[in-house]
Motif scaffolding. Structure first.
Motif, PDB file in Angstrom:
ATOM      1  N   GLU A 137     -10.535  37.500  34.418  1.00  0.00           N
ATOM      2  CA  GLU A 137      -9.390  37.746  35.297  1.00  0.00           C
ATOM      3  C   GLU A 137      -8.835  39.164  35.158  1.00  0.00           C
ATOM      4  O   GLU A 137      -8.554  39.825  36.160  1.00  0.00           O
ATOM      5  CB  GLU A 137      -8.275  36.724  35.001  1.00  0.00           C
ATOM      6  CG  GLU A 137      -8.612  35.292  35.378  1.00  0.00           C
ATOM      7  CD  GLU A 137      -9.430  34.551  34.334  1.00  0.00           C
ATOM      8  OE1 GLU A 137      -9.711  33.352  34.533  1.00  0.00           O
ATOM      9  OE2 GLU A 137      -9.790  35.176  33.299  1.00  0.00           O
ATOM     10  N   LYS A 138      -8.710  39.645  33.942  1.00  0.00           N
ATOM     11  CA  LYS A 138      -8.121  40.977  33.741  1.00  0.00           C
ATOM     12  C   LYS A 138      -9.032  42.102  34.229  1.00  0.00           C
ATOM     13  O   LYS A 138      -8.578  43.234  34.442  1.00  0.00           O
ATOM     14  CB  LYS A 138      -7.780  41.186  32.265  1.00  0.00           C
ATOM     15  CG  LYS A 138      -8.977  41.241  31.334  1.00  0.00           C
ATOM     16  CD  LYS A 138      -8.518  41.443  29.893  1.00  0.00           C
ATOM     17  CE  LYS A 138      -9.706  41.503  28.931  1.00  0.00           C
ATOM     18  NZ  LYS A 138      -9.264  41.698  27.528  1.00  0.00           N
ATOM     19  N   THR A 159     -10.218  33.895  41.718  1.00  0.00           N
ATOM     20  CA  THR A 159      -9.707  32.756  40.959  1.00  0.00           C
ATOM     21  C   THR A 159     -10.228  32.786  39.528  1.00  0.00           C
ATOM     22  O   THR A 159     -10.861  33.738  39.095  1.00  0.00           O
ATOM     23  CB  THR A 159     -10.063  31.431  41.676  1.00  0.00           C
ATOM     24  OG1 THR A 159      -9.404  30.352  41.031  1.00  0.00           O
ATOM     25  CG2 THR A 159     -11.567  31.187  41.691  1.00  0.00           C
ATOM     26  N   HIS A 161      -8.719  31.117  35.670  1.00  0.00           N
ATOM     27  CA  HIS A 161      -7.749  30.281  34.956  1.00  0.00           C
ATOM     28  C   HIS A 161      -6.388  30.961  34.964  1.00  0.00           C
ATOM     29  O   HIS A 161      -6.279  32.189  35.018  1.00  0.00           O
ATOM     30  CB  HIS A 161      -8.171  30.070  33.504  1.00  0.00           C
ATOM     31  CG  HIS A 161      -9.364  29.199  33.349  1.00  0.00           C
ATOM     32  ND1 HIS A 161      -9.323  27.843  33.574  1.00  0.00           N
ATOM     33  CD2 HIS A 161     -10.643  29.486  32.991  1.00  0.00           C
ATOM     34  CE1 HIS A 161     -10.525  27.327  33.359  1.00  0.00           C
ATOM     35  NE2 HIS A 161     -11.343  28.301  33.011  1.00  0.00           N
ATOM     36  N   ASP A 162      -5.345  30.161  34.907  1.00  0.00           N
ATOM     37  CA  ASP A 162      -3.988  30.688  34.828  1.00  0.00           C
ATOM     38  C   ASP A 162      -3.131  29.636  34.145  1.00  0.00           C
ATOM     39  O   ASP A 162      -3.631  28.620  33.665  1.00  0.00           O
ATOM     40  CB  ASP A 162      -3.450  31.010  36.227  1.00  0.00           C
ATOM     41  CG  ASP A 162      -2.372  32.105  36.213  1.00  0.00           C
ATOM     42  OD1 ASP A 162      -1.954  32.522  35.112  1.00  0.00           O
ATOM     43  OD2 ASP A 162      -1.950  32.539  37.290  1.00  0.00           O
ATOM     44  N   TYR A 177       3.387  34.294  33.534  1.00  0.00           N
ATOM     45  CA  TYR A 177       2.085  33.684  33.801  1.00  0.00           C
ATOM     46  C   TYR A 177       0.981  34.379  33.014  1.00  0.00           C
ATOM     47  O   TYR A 177       1.041  35.588  32.763  1.00  0.00           O
ATOM     48  CB  TYR A 177       1.765  33.756  35.291  1.00  0.00           C
ATOM     49  CG  TYR A 177       2.819  33.126  36.154  1.00  0.00           C
ATOM     50  CD1 TYR A 177       2.717  31.796  36.574  1.00  0.00           C
ATOM     51  CD2 TYR A 177       3.949  33.841  36.541  1.00  0.00           C
ATOM     52  CE1 TYR A 177       3.701  31.215  37.358  1.00  0.00           C
ATOM     53  CE2 TYR A 177       4.947  33.260  37.322  1.00  0.00           C
ATOM     54  CZ  TYR A 177       4.817  31.949  37.719  1.00  0.00           C
ATOM     55  OH  TYR A 177       5.796  31.362  38.487  1.00  0.00           O
ATOM     56  N   ARG A 178      -0.054  33.627  32.680  1.00  0.00           N
ATOM     57  CA  ARG A 178      -1.166  34.185  31.907  1.00  0.00           C
ATOM     58  C   ARG A 178      -1.951  35.237  32.682  1.00  0.00           C
ATOM     59  O   ARG A 178      -2.269  36.309  32.169  1.00  0.00           O
ATOM     60  CB  ARG A 178      -2.122  33.065  31.462  1.00  0.00           C
ATOM     61  CG  ARG A 178      -1.606  32.205  30.340  1.00  0.00           C
ATOM     62  CD  ARG A 178      -2.652  31.217  29.885  1.00  0.00           C
ATOM     63  NE  ARG A 178      -2.156  30.383  28.801  1.00  0.00           N
ATOM     64  CZ  ARG A 178      -2.191  30.730  27.529  1.00  0.00           C
ATOM     65  NH1 ARG A 178      -2.713  31.892  27.179  1.00  0.00           N
ATOM     66  NH2 ARG A 178      -1.717  29.921  26.599  1.00  0.00           N
ATOM     67  N   ASN A 179      -2.323  34.899  33.920  1.00  0.00           N
ATOM     68  CA  ASN A 179      -3.242  35.779  34.651  1.00  0.00           C
ATOM     69  C   ASN A 179      -2.805  36.126  36.075  1.00  0.00           C
ATOM     70  O   ASN A 179      -3.541  36.822  36.777  1.00  0.00           O
ATOM     71  CB  ASN A 179      -4.636  35.131  34.707  1.00  0.00           C
ATOM     72  CG  ASN A 179      -5.339  35.175  33.362  1.00  0.00           C
ATOM     73  OD1 ASN A 179      -5.272  36.158  32.635  1.00  0.00           O
ATOM     74  ND2 ASN A 179      -6.007  34.076  33.012  1.00  0.00           N
ATOM     75  N   SER A 180      -1.634  35.667  36.490  1.00  0.00           N
ATOM     76  CA  SER A 180      -1.214  35.914  37.871  1.00  0.00           C
ATOM     77  C   SER A 180      -1.146  37.407  38.206  1.00  0.00           C
ATOM     78  O   SER A 180      -1.459  37.817  39.325  1.00  0.00           O
ATOM     79  CB  SER A 180       0.148  35.263  38.141  1.00  0.00           C
ATOM     80  OG  SER A 180       0.037  33.862  38.232  1.00  0.00           O
ATOM     81  N   GLY A 205      -5.642  32.731  43.164  1.00  0.00           N
ATOM     82  CA  GLY A 205      -4.838  31.948  42.238  1.00  0.00           C
ATOM     83  C   GLY A 205      -5.609  30.850  41.541  1.00  0.00           C
ATOM     84  O   GLY A 205      -6.760  30.551  41.872  1.00  0.00           O
ATOM     85  N   SER A 209      -0.295  29.225  39.234  1.00  0.00           N
ATOM     86  CA  SER A 209      -0.172  30.650  39.537  1.00  0.00           C
ATOM     87  C   SER A 209       1.095  30.971  40.328  1.00  0.00           C
ATOM     88  O   SER A 209       1.694  30.113  40.978  1.00  0.00           O
ATOM     89  CB  SER A 209      -1.397  31.138  40.312  1.00  0.00           C
ATOM     90  OG  SER A 209      -2.526  31.200  39.484  1.00  0.00           O
ATOM     91  N   TYR A 210       1.444  32.246  40.289  1.00  0.00           N
ATOM     92  CA  TYR A 210       2.654  32.771  40.933  1.00  0.00           C
ATOM     93  C   TYR A 210       2.415  32.864  42.440  1.00  0.00           C
ATOM     94  O   TYR A 210       2.091  33.918  42.978  1.00  0.00           O
ATOM     95  CB  TYR A 210       2.982  34.134  40.333  1.00  0.00           C
ATOM     96  CG  TYR A 210       4.251  34.785  40.805  1.00  0.00           C
ATOM     97  CD1 TYR A 210       5.242  34.087  41.494  1.00  0.00           C
ATOM     98  CD2 TYR A 210       4.475  36.138  40.542  1.00  0.00           C
ATOM     99  CE1 TYR A 210       6.405  34.713  41.915  1.00  0.00           C
ATOM    100  CE2 TYR A 210       5.641  36.772  40.958  1.00  0.00           C
ATOM    101  CZ  TYR A 210       6.595  36.049  41.640  1.00  0.00           C
ATOM    102  OH  TYR A 210       7.742  36.679  42.071  1.00  0.00           O
TER     103      TYR A 210
END
Length: 286
Positions: A137-138, A159, A161-162, A177-180, A205, A209-210
């Motif tokens: 994700e990052k 997409t 995980h989040d 949020y972790r990954n939003s 998302g 997610s946000y």
């Protein structure tokens, strides 16, 4: 009690053990493990003493139920296509008169390798042309531009995980949020390449997610309006509706979202045109 290690399938006692997770990493010094959902797109921390390894029969029954849900989704899609005459009958009749079908192209970026494989197999079953990449994700925002320019997709899925952090108090703060933040950055990068929400349709998302941030960034469809978990295949179910709605029509948001496993609490979107295109004439050399 067996010692939990990376790769194990576990359930959480505090949550009733109704969901199964895979252990991503164990932090012995903190007495916690990082978990990812087996069928939901969530990353979560859990105390080691809250984790139990289920029996083989429990895991088998869980996976059987997942397959059942998966098959039911496909059956609904096939039934709808046949009932509405959207593709098979219409396309066959028009091919006799020289019409041809131009499929929508999908570019799918997924932070989870297992989920990506499931999604790509499902696209294939649904006769959707798709290419996918397993990208953390990052790292996704850094890769959007080059992939969009290389593959020129009609539909982009971002997409992985989040999840809401345990310390989260403000649902409208991206840092909750972790990954939003990475999904939002990816959507913004994509919109620099193609601003039109009808030319490039974006789903972005994962679990919790946000949602509002993703829609404001430029996504057509996103998760998660009620910050609930979403199913691994929810993005594919939305994309199927996009891919087989004629470009002359606005996608029915109600139908597109109700076609997902999670529904309106997990998936939302804005008015968007379909991507089903027909052409004339059909080349005699194909």
């Amino acid at each position: 009690m067996a010692k939990v290690k990376a790769g194990d399938i576990v359930k959480r006692l505090s949550y009733g053990g109704d969901l199964l997770f895979k252990v991503v990493e164990v932090y012995e010094d903190k007495n916690i493990a990082l978990l990812k959902g087996i069928n939901i797109r969530v990353l979560a921390d859990a105390p080691l003493d809250d984790l139990v390894i289920p029996s083989k029969s429990e895991v088998r029954e869980y996976k059987i139920n997942l397959i059942k849900t998966y098959n039911e989704c496909l059956e609904r899609i096939y039934y709808r296509r046949e009932l509405e005459n959207e593709r098979k009958l219409i396309r066959n009749n028009k091919e006799e008169n020289g019409f041809f079908y131009m499929p929508a192209r999908v570019l799918h970026l997924d932070g989870d390798e297992d989920y990506l494989e499931i999604c790509l197999n499902t696209y294939k079953q649904l006769e959707i042309e798709a290419v996918g990449f397993n990208i953390a994700e990052k790292e996704q925002p850094k890769n959007i531009r080059s992939l969009l320019l290389e593959y020129a997709p009609d539909i982009l899925v971002i997409t992985g995980h989040d999840g809401l952090l345990k310390s989260a108090k403000d649902f409208n703060n991206v840092n909750s949020y972790r990954n939003s933040r990475f999904f939002i950055e990816s959507v913004k990068e994509a919109r620099k390449i193609q601003p039109s929400k009808d030319e490039l349709i974006i789903f972005a998302g994962a679990c919790q997610s946000y949602y509002e941030g993703l829609i404001k960034a430029g996504a057509n469809f996103a998760s998660s309006p009620h910050r609930v978990f979403i199913h691994a295949l929810d993005p594919v179910m939305v994309i199927e509706r996009v891919a087989f709605t004629p470009i002359s029509k606005i996608i029915s948001l109600k139908e597109a979202i109700e076609a997902t496993i999670t529904g309106t609490k997990g998936i939302g979107g804005i008015e968007t045109r379909g991507k089903y295109r027909e052409g004339l004439p059909r080349s005699p050399y194909e």
